[in-house]
Scaffold this motif. Structure first.
Motif, PDB file in Angstrom:
ATOM      1  N   ALA A   1      23.281  36.766  31.995  1.00  0.00           N
ATOM      2  CA  ALA A   1      24.744  37.340  32.015  1.00  0.00           C
ATOM      3  C   ALA A   1      25.698  36.889  32.987  1.00  0.00           C
ATOM      4  N   ARG A   2      25.064  36.940  34.176  1.00  0.00           N
ATOM      5  CA  ARG A   2      25.883  36.424  35.388  1.00  0.00           C
ATOM      6  C   ARG A   2      26.180  34.943  35.290  1.00  0.00           C
ATOM      7  N   ARG A   3      25.217  34.214  34.603  1.00  0.00           N
ATOM      8  CA  ARG A   3      25.614  32.670  34.555  1.00  0.00           C
ATOM      9  C   ARG A   3      26.532  32.384  33.260  1.00  0.00           C
ATOM     10  N   LEU A   4      26.685  33.096  32.302  1.00  0.00           N
ATOM     11  CA  LEU A   4      27.395  33.067  31.007  1.00  0.00           C
ATOM     12  C   LEU A   4      28.728  33.751  30.987  1.00  0.00           C
ATOM     13  N   ARG A   5      28.781  34.411  32.324  1.00  0.00           N
ATOM     14  CA  ARG A   5      30.130  35.531  32.765  1.00  0.00           C
ATOM     15  C   ARG A   5      29.788  36.543  31.559  1.00  0.00           C
ATOM     16  N   GLY A   6      28.865  37.047  31.212  1.00  0.00           N
ATOM     17  CA  GLY A   6      28.876  38.050  30.208  1.00  0.00           C
ATOM     18  C   GLY A   6      28.594  39.323  30.567  1.00  0.00           C
TER      19      GLY A   6
ATOM     20  N   GLY B   1      37.748  36.548  49.844  1.00  0.00           N
ATOM     21  CA  GLY B   1      37.993  35.024  50.183  1.00  0.00           C
ATOM     22  C   GLY B   1      37.175  34.289  51.083  1.00  0.00           C
ATOM     23  N   ALA B   2      36.469  34.713  51.862  1.00  0.00           N
ATOM     24  CA  ALA B   2      35.479  33.984  52.713  1.00  0.00           C
ATOM     25  C   ALA B   2      34.259  33.418  52.018  1.00  0.00           C
ATOM     26  N   ARG B   3      33.944  34.323  50.678  1.00  0.00           N
ATOM     27  CA  ARG B   3      32.854  33.806  49.965  1.00  0.00           C
ATOM     28  C   ARG B   3      33.322  32.592  48.847  1.00  0.00           C
ATOM     29  N   THR B   4      34.676  32.813  48.667  1.00  0.00           N
ATOM     30  CA  THR B   4      35.272  31.689  47.783  1.00  0.00           C
ATOM     31  C   THR B   4      35.348  30.285  48.577  1.00  0.00           C
ATOM     32  N   ARG B   5      35.809  30.697  49.885  1.00  0.00           N
ATOM     33  CA  ARG B   5      35.815  29.410  50.819  1.00  0.00           C
ATOM     34  C   ARG B   5      34.270  28.792  50.880  1.00  0.00           C
ATOM     35  N   ALA B   6      33.339  29.731  51.170  1.00  0.00           N
ATOM     36  CA  ALA B   6      31.816  29.444  51.169  1.00  0.00           C
ATOM     37  C   ALA B   6      31.492  28.499  50.134  1.00  0.00           C
ATOM     38  N   ALA B   7      31.746  29.119  48.785  1.00  0.00           N
ATOM     39  CA  ALA B   7      31.266  28.855  47.702  1.00  0.00           C
ATOM     40  C   ALA B   7      31.633  27.289  47.231  1.00  0.00           C
ATOM     41  N   ASP B   8      33.065  26.847  47.862  1.00  0.00           N
ATOM     42  CA  ASP B   8      33.804  25.512  47.812  1.00  0.00           C
ATOM     43  C   ASP B   8      32.995  24.603  48.439  1.00  0.00           C
ATOM     44  N   LEU B   9      32.522  24.867  49.691  1.00  0.00           N
ATOM     45  CA  LEU B   9      31.774  24.242  50.531  1.00  0.00           C
ATOM     46  C   LEU B   9      30.459  23.828  50.000  1.00  0.00           C
ATOM     47  N   ILE B  10      29.955  24.918  49.757  1.00  0.00           N
ATOM     48  CA  ILE B  10      28.348  24.743  49.268  1.00  0.00           C
ATOM     49  C   ILE B  10      28.609  23.767  48.013  1.00  0.00           C
TER      50      ILE B  10
ATOM     51  N   VAL C   1      27.514  49.835  30.437  1.00  0.00           N
ATOM     52  CA  VAL C   1      27.866  48.262  30.219  1.00  0.00           C
ATOM     53  C   VAL C   1      27.896  47.826  31.843  1.00  0.00           C
ATOM     54  N   VAL C   2      26.861  46.834  32.199  1.00  0.00           N
ATOM     55  CA  VAL C   2      26.859  46.217  33.310  1.00  0.00           C
ATOM     56  C   VAL C   2      27.406  44.955  33.291  1.00  0.00           C
ATOM     57  N   VAL C   3      28.602  44.536  33.953  1.00  0.00           N
ATOM     58  CA  VAL C   3      29.068  43.088  34.116  1.00  0.00           C
ATOM     59  C   VAL C   3      28.771  42.477  35.476  1.00  0.00           C
ATOM     60  N   PRO C   4      27.825  41.830  35.566  1.00  0.00           N
ATOM     61  CA  PRO C   4      27.576  41.138  37.052  1.00  0.00           C
ATOM     62  C   PRO C   4      28.615  40.163  37.620  1.00  0.00           C
ATOM     63  N   ASP C   5      28.820  40.084  38.903  1.00  0.00           N
ATOM     64  CA  ASP C   5      29.677  39.438  39.320  1.00  0.00           C
ATOM     65  C   ASP C   5      29.351  37.942  39.456  1.00  0.00           C
ATOM     66  N   ALA C   6      29.948  37.114  38.421  1.00  0.00           N
ATOM     67  CA  ALA C   6      29.476  35.702  38.334  1.00  0.00           C
ATOM     68  C   ALA C   6      29.840  34.992  39.647  1.00  0.00           C
ATOM     69  N   ASP C   7      30.864  35.360  40.418  1.00  0.00           N
ATOM     70  CA  ASP C   7      31.616  34.853  41.532  1.00  0.00           C
ATOM     71  C   ASP C   7      30.715  35.020  42.791  1.00  0.00           C
TER      72      ASP C   7
ATOM     73  N   ALA D   1      29.560  41.831  52.184  1.00  0.00           N
ATOM     74  CA  ALA D   1      29.238  40.814  51.240  1.00  0.00           C
ATOM     75  C   ALA D   1      28.639  40.884  50.070  1.00  0.00           C
ATOM     76  N   TYR D   2      27.469  41.746  49.930  1.00  0.00           N
ATOM     77  CA  TYR D   2      26.458  41.871  48.580  1.00  0.00           C
ATOM     78  C   TYR D   2      26.847  42.936  47.996  1.00  0.00           C
ATOM     79  N   ARG D   3      27.958  43.752  48.287  1.00  0.00           N
ATOM     80  CA  ARG D   3      28.312  45.137  47.595  1.00  0.00           C
ATOM     81  C   ARG D   3      28.732  44.833  46.413  1.00  0.00           C
TER      82      ARG D   3
END
Length: 243
Positions: free
Chosen positions: A73-78, A204-213, A88-94, A193-195
Motif C-alpha cells: 500500500a505504501r509503494r502504490l500509495r494505497g 520539509g527536512a525529510r523532503t530535502r533528504a529524499a531529493d538528495l538520496i 482504514v490505514v493509509v501509510p505515508d508513502a513519503d 521524524a518517524y511519527r
C-alpha cells in the motif's frame, strides 16, 4: 493465505466500506488470525495498524501478511482496510525515502567519496572517525556521511551482501555476488521524524533528504549498474528519481 483481485470498487461499495474517494480497485486477502497479548496502553497511538487490533496484537503469519500489505500500500500509495474494526490505514508513502543500490561492481572508498561529493553537501568519510590504532586494519566496507545541517545526516554504507536479495534471484549477474550501497536518512530527531504525522519542519527536512538520496542513488547506479530498491525491497525505476 489466499489473495484475490483486483475487484472494481463502485461508489456505493466504496462508501459502505468507508474507503478514500480515490480508491478504484481492491484486493482481498484471507489469512488465519494469530494474536498475542493486547497492545500495552503506552504503545497505543504509535502505530495505527496495531491500534486496529485492541484485543490482541497480530503475530506469526498474520503479522507477516499485514506487514506485506502495508508495504504494498505504501509503494502504490494505497490503503489497507482491516476486517473486524473496519479501520482504514493509509501509510505515508513519503515517509519511506531510503534507497539501496544493488550492484555487481565494487566502488572503492576514494571513488565513492568523489562521486557522492558531486551530489551531496558536506561529504566526509566515516574512516576519519576511526582511532589511529584501528586505521591500518583491513575493512570489509566503508561509510560516507553527508551533513545536511541542523543535525540531519545522510549515510551511505557500502558492503558485500551475504545473500542475494529476493528481488535479484534468477538474475545472472547477481550469482557472482552483490554489493549493497545503502543510502539512509538519519534525522536529528527520529522520535519526531518517524511519527505518523511529523511536524511541518520535519516533513520539509525529510523532503530535502529524499531529493538528495535519489540524486545519490542515481549517481551510484549510473556508475556501478545493477538495480535500485526501496526499503521494502521493491524495484525503483531510475527514470523516476530526481537524479
Amino acid at each position: 493465505m489466499h489473495l484475490t483481485g483486483p475487484w472494481a470498487l463502485e461508489e456505493d461499495l466504496r462508501r459502505s466500506f468507508d474507503l478514500p474517494a480515490w480508491a478504484r480497485r481492491a484486493y482481498l486477502l484471507r489469512c488465519p488470525a494469530q494474536r498475542a497479548a493486547a497492545l500495552p496502553p503506552e504503545l497505543r497511538g504509535v502505530d495505527p495498524l496495531l491500534d486496529a487490533f485492541p484485543g490482541g496484537v497480530p503475530t506469526g503469519v498474520e503479522a507477516e501478511a499485514l506487514g506485506h500489505l502495508r508495504a504494498i500500500a505504501r509503494r502504490l500509495r494505497g490503503a489497507v482496510r482491516l476486517a473486524g474494526t473496519g479501520a482504514v490505514v493509509v501509510p505515508d508513502a513519503d515517509a519511506a525515502i531510503d534507497l539501496t543500490v544493488l550492484a555487481p561492481v565494487w566502488l572503492d572508498h576514494d571513488a565513492g567519496l568523489q562521486v557522492l561529493g558531486q551530489v551531496l553537501p558536506a561529504v566526509r568519510s566515516a574512516l576519519d572517525d576511526i582511532p589511529d590504532d584501528l586505521a591500518g586494519q583491513e575493512l570489509e566496507g566503508y561509510m560516507v556521511i553527508s551533513d545536511l545541517g541542523d543535525g540531519d545526516l545522510v549515510e551511505i554504507e557500502a558492503s558485500g551482501l551475504a545473500e542475494v536479495p529476493i528481488v535479484l534471484r534468477g538474475t545472472d549477474w547477481a550469482a557472482g555476488g552483490v554489493i549493497g550501497y545503502q543510502i539512509r536518512w538519519r534525522p536529528a530527531h527520529p522520535e519526531l521524524a518517524y511519527r505518523d504525522r511529523p511536524p511541518l519542519r520535519v516533513r520539509g527536512a525529510r523532503t530535502r533528504a529524499a531529493d538528495l538520496i535519489e540524486h545519490a542513488a542515481a549517481a551510484l547506479q549510473a556508475l556501478v549498474g545493477g538495480e535500485i530498491v526501496d526499503d521494502d525491497g521493491f524495484l525503483v525505476d531510475p527514470g523516476d528519481l530526481a537524479g
